[in-house]
Design a protein around this motif. Structure first.
Motif, mmCIF file in Angstrom:
data_model
loop_
_atom_site.group_PDB
_atom_site.id
_atom_site.type_symbol
_atom_site.label_atom_id
_atom_site.label_comp_id
_atom_site.label_asym_id
_atom_site.label_seq_id
_atom_site.Cartn_x
_atom_site.Cartn_y
_atom_site.Cartn_z
ATOM 1 N N GLN A 73 -27.623 54.163 -36.651
ATOM 2 C CA GLN A 73 -26.329 54.761 -36.991
ATOM 3 C C GLN A 73 -25.451 54.920 -35.756
ATOM 4 O OE1 GLN A 73 -24.960 55.412 -39.819
ATOM 5 N NE2 GLN A 73 -23.208 56.664 -39.204
ATOM 6 N N PHE A 74 -26.051 55.286 -34.640
ATOM 7 C CA PHE A 74 -25.295 55.510 -33.411
ATOM 8 C C PHE A 74 -25.355 54.306 -32.470
ATOM 9 C CE2 PHE A 74 -25.970 59.768 -35.024
ATOM 10 C CZ PHE A 74 -24.747 60.373 -34.783
ATOM 11 N N GLN A 75 -25.749 53.156 -33.028
ATOM 12 C CA GLN A 75 -25.729 51.874 -32.313
ATOM 13 C C GLN A 75 -26.640 51.860 -31.090
ATOM 14 O OE1 GLN A 75 -21.639 50.811 -31.548
ATOM 15 N NE2 GLN A 75 -21.039 50.890 -33.699
ATOM 16 N N ARG A 76 -27.693 52.638 -31.141
ATOM 17 C CA ARG A 76 -28.702 52.576 -30.066
ATOM 18 C C ARG A 76 -29.778 51.591 -30.506
ATOM 19 N NH1 ARG A 76 -27.949 58.407 -30.259
ATOM 20 N NH2 ARG A 76 -29.903 58.560 -31.440
ATOM 21 N N TYR A 77 -29.398 50.322 -30.508
ATOM 22 C CA TYR A 77 -30.244 49.297 -31.114
ATOM 23 C C TYR A 77 -31.539 49.058 -30.325
ATOM 24 C CZ TYR A 77 -25.934 48.403 -33.651
ATOM 25 O OH TYR A 77 -24.805 48.542 -34.417
ATOM 26 N N GLU A 78 -31.476 49.212 -29.036
ATOM 27 C CA GLU A 78 -32.683 48.994 -28.232
ATOM 28 C C GLU A 78 -33.743 50.040 -28.566
ATOM 29 O OE1 GLU A 78 -34.077 48.551 -23.539
ATOM 30 O OE2 GLU A 78 -31.962 48.898 -24.048
ATOM 31 N N ASN A 79 -33.321 51.310 -28.661
ATOM 32 C CA ASN A 79 -34.267 52.363 -29.033
ATOM 33 C C ASN A 79 -34.814 52.133 -30.438
ATOM 34 O OD1 ASN A 79 -33.778 53.571 -26.591
ATOM 35 N ND2 ASN A 79 -32.396 55.130 -27.393
ATOM 36 N N ALA A 80 -33.928 51.764 -31.354
ATOM 37 C CA ALA A 80 -34.361 51.509 -32.728
ATOM 38 C C ALA A 80 -35.371 50.371 -32.774
ATOM 39 C CB ALA A 80 -33.150 51.184 -33.605
ATOM 40 N N GLN A 81 -35.124 49.304 -31.993
ATOM 41 C CA GLN A 81 -36.050 48.175 -31.976
ATOM 42 C C GLN A 81 -37.429 48.607 -31.471
ATOM 43 O OE1 GLN A 81 -34.628 44.789 -29.762
ATOM 44 N NE2 GLN A 81 -36.628 43.796 -29.725
ATOM 45 N N GLN A 103 -32.576 43.623 -39.155
ATOM 46 C CA GLN A 103 -31.185 44.061 -39.064
ATOM 47 C C GLN A 103 -30.816 44.419 -37.631
ATOM 48 O OE1 GLN A 103 -30.330 47.471 -41.489
ATOM 49 N NE2 GLN A 103 -28.313 47.790 -40.600
ATOM 50 N N VAL A 104 -31.721 45.129 -36.946
ATOM 51 C CA VAL A 104 -31.448 45.537 -35.562
ATOM 52 C C VAL A 104 -31.333 44.318 -34.650
ATOM 53 C CG1 VAL A 104 -32.458 46.688 -33.561
ATOM 54 C CG2 VAL A 104 -32.465 47.825 -35.777
ATOM 55 N N LEU A 105 -32.225 43.336 -34.831
ATOM 56 C CA LEU A 105 -32.172 42.137 -33.986
ATOM 57 C C LEU A 105 -30.872 41.372 -34.197
ATOM 58 C CD1 LEU A 105 -35.859 40.900 -34.364
ATOM 59 C CD2 LEU A 105 -34.829 42.050 -32.410
ATOM 60 N N VAL A 106 -30.399 41.329 -35.448
ATOM 61 C CA VAL A 106 -29.133 40.648 -35.715
ATOM 62 C C VAL A 106 -27.984 41.388 -35.035
ATOM 63 C CG1 VAL A 106 -27.484 40.056 -37.531
ATOM 64 C CG2 VAL A 106 -29.912 39.620 -37.867
ATOM 65 N N LEU A 107 -27.990 42.721 -35.139
ATOM 66 C CA LEU A 107 -26.921 43.516 -34.534
ATOM 67 C C LEU A 107 -26.928 43.404 -33.010
ATOM 68 C CD1 LEU A 107 -27.158 46.714 -36.780
ATOM 69 C CD2 LEU A 107 -25.353 44.974 -36.804
ATOM 70 N N ARG A 108 -28.122 43.343 -32.433
ATOM 71 C CA ARG A 108 -28.206 43.265 -30.971
ATOM 72 C C ARG A 108 -27.691 41.929 -30.449
ATOM 73 N NH1 ARG A 108 -33.274 45.129 -27.678
ATOM 74 N NH2 ARG A 108 -31.649 44.853 -26.107
#
Length: 334
Positions: A73-81, A103-108
């Motif tokens: 939600q807060f665009q912290r994609y690395e942490n989410a991954q 989804q996270v890998l696509v966004l990153r």
């Protein structure tokens, strides 16, 4: 004379001590039994420890999944991954983990657009004030999504505008939105997510915290559905009084169905008395279905076999001949 006396003395034959040998065998048997008992207890202890460890890991993975949603939600994609990869490493079948990781890998990997420098606009304080007034009205009307959207608008217009009050309104709206999602809509994951966002502005109260924990237990119990009935029941029984549902089944319906199917499983395993207990738990909520009723009849008969009725045999008691009663007749006189 002495020679004759010596030759006539009796010869004593010493027999082998059989009693000592029997004691030795008994001691060896006792040692073997003790060794087997120790190994059995050790195996049981390992099994209990593994089950407990599995339960704790499942709860931790559920928490990490919720934190990963917040990171997205807060665009912290690395942490989410990292969180999602941790979850998949421990449980590849965790619901929704692989989809969210994709989804996270696509966004990153999305290209970052090049921003054209522009003049910094003058903050529109009047717009922030209007949005603040609108947010207050929406909160009074209990329109939580509208209030949250309006608060986001305030932050976009001026991040410094009435920071303390806006934070408090965020907390109130997010907390109540999460509560409604869980209790009114059966959206457990959405409610947990809103509670987690609210926690960024302040600690949750007891009711909200308990409801979030109950929702987590519901989701964990549902993850074992049709895979491990006793494990699923363990979580649902802990939240039996919460009145939760996931849009399809309530907690009571889950317990009723899982108890019947667990009873069927115990019947197949020959654990008839335990099966009767599960069927009784299900019956306390609603009537058994046809399959469970058949299992209950079989389990009850096996667990409580009919006691044969003792036929009382009347023993013939020999009767004592009674003395003949002589009735005196009229005396005749010659």
């Amino acid at each position: 004379m002495s020679e004759n006396t010596e030759s006539t003395q009796p010869i004593i034959v010493v027999s082998k001590p059989r009693r000592g040998r029997a004691i030795l065998f008994n001691a060896l048997g006792l040692i073997i039994v003790l060794v087997l008992a120790i190994f059995a207890g050790y195996g049981s202890g390992i099994s209990i420890r593994k089950n407990t460890q599995s339960s704790v890991i499942s709860q931790q993975l559920g928490q990490q999944f919720q934190y990963a949603l917040v990171d997205i939600q807060f665009q912290r994609y690395e942490n989410a991954q990292q969180r999602l990869q941790f979850i998949i490493a421990h449980d590849p079948s965790f619901p929704g983990a692989k989809e969210k990781l994709t989804q996270v890998l696509v966004l990153r990997n999305q290209p970052t657009p090049t921003l054209t420098p522009s003049l910094t606009p003058t903050p529109d304080f009047s717009g922030a004030e209007q949005a603040f007034s609108k947010a207050q009205q929406l909160i009074v009307a209990q329109d939580w999504p509208g209030a949250i959207s309006t608060l986001d608008e305030i932050r976009k217009l001026d991040r410094t505008y009435k920071t303390g009050q806006v934070d408090g309104m965020y907390y109130f709206a997010l907390r109540n939105y999460g509560y409604d999602l869980i209790t009114k809509q059966g959206n457990l994951e959405g409610g947990i997510y809103q509670f987690t966002l609210a926690e960024r502005f302040g600690p949750l109260d007891r009711d909200a915290s308990g409801l979030r924990q109950g929702a987590r237990f519901y989701l964990i119990g549902a993850s074992f559905w049709e895979l491990d009935w006793p494990e699923s029941l363990k979580y649902f029984n802990q939240i039996a009084g919460y009145g939760l549902w996931d849009g399809t089944m309530t907690v009571s319906e889950r317990i009723h169905f899982a108890s019947m199917r667990y009873g069927d499983q115990l019947v197949k395993d020959g654990q008839y008395c335990d099966a009767v207990g599960q069927y009784d738990n299900a019956t306390a909520i609603a009537p058994l279905d046809k399959q469970a009723q058949q299992g209950y009849d079989d389990a009850f008969t096996a667990c409580y076999p009919a006691t044969p009725t003792a036929t009382s045999t009347l023993l013939a008691t020999p009767s004592t001949p009674e003395a003949a009663t002589v009735t005196p007749g009229p005396t005749s006189y010659p």
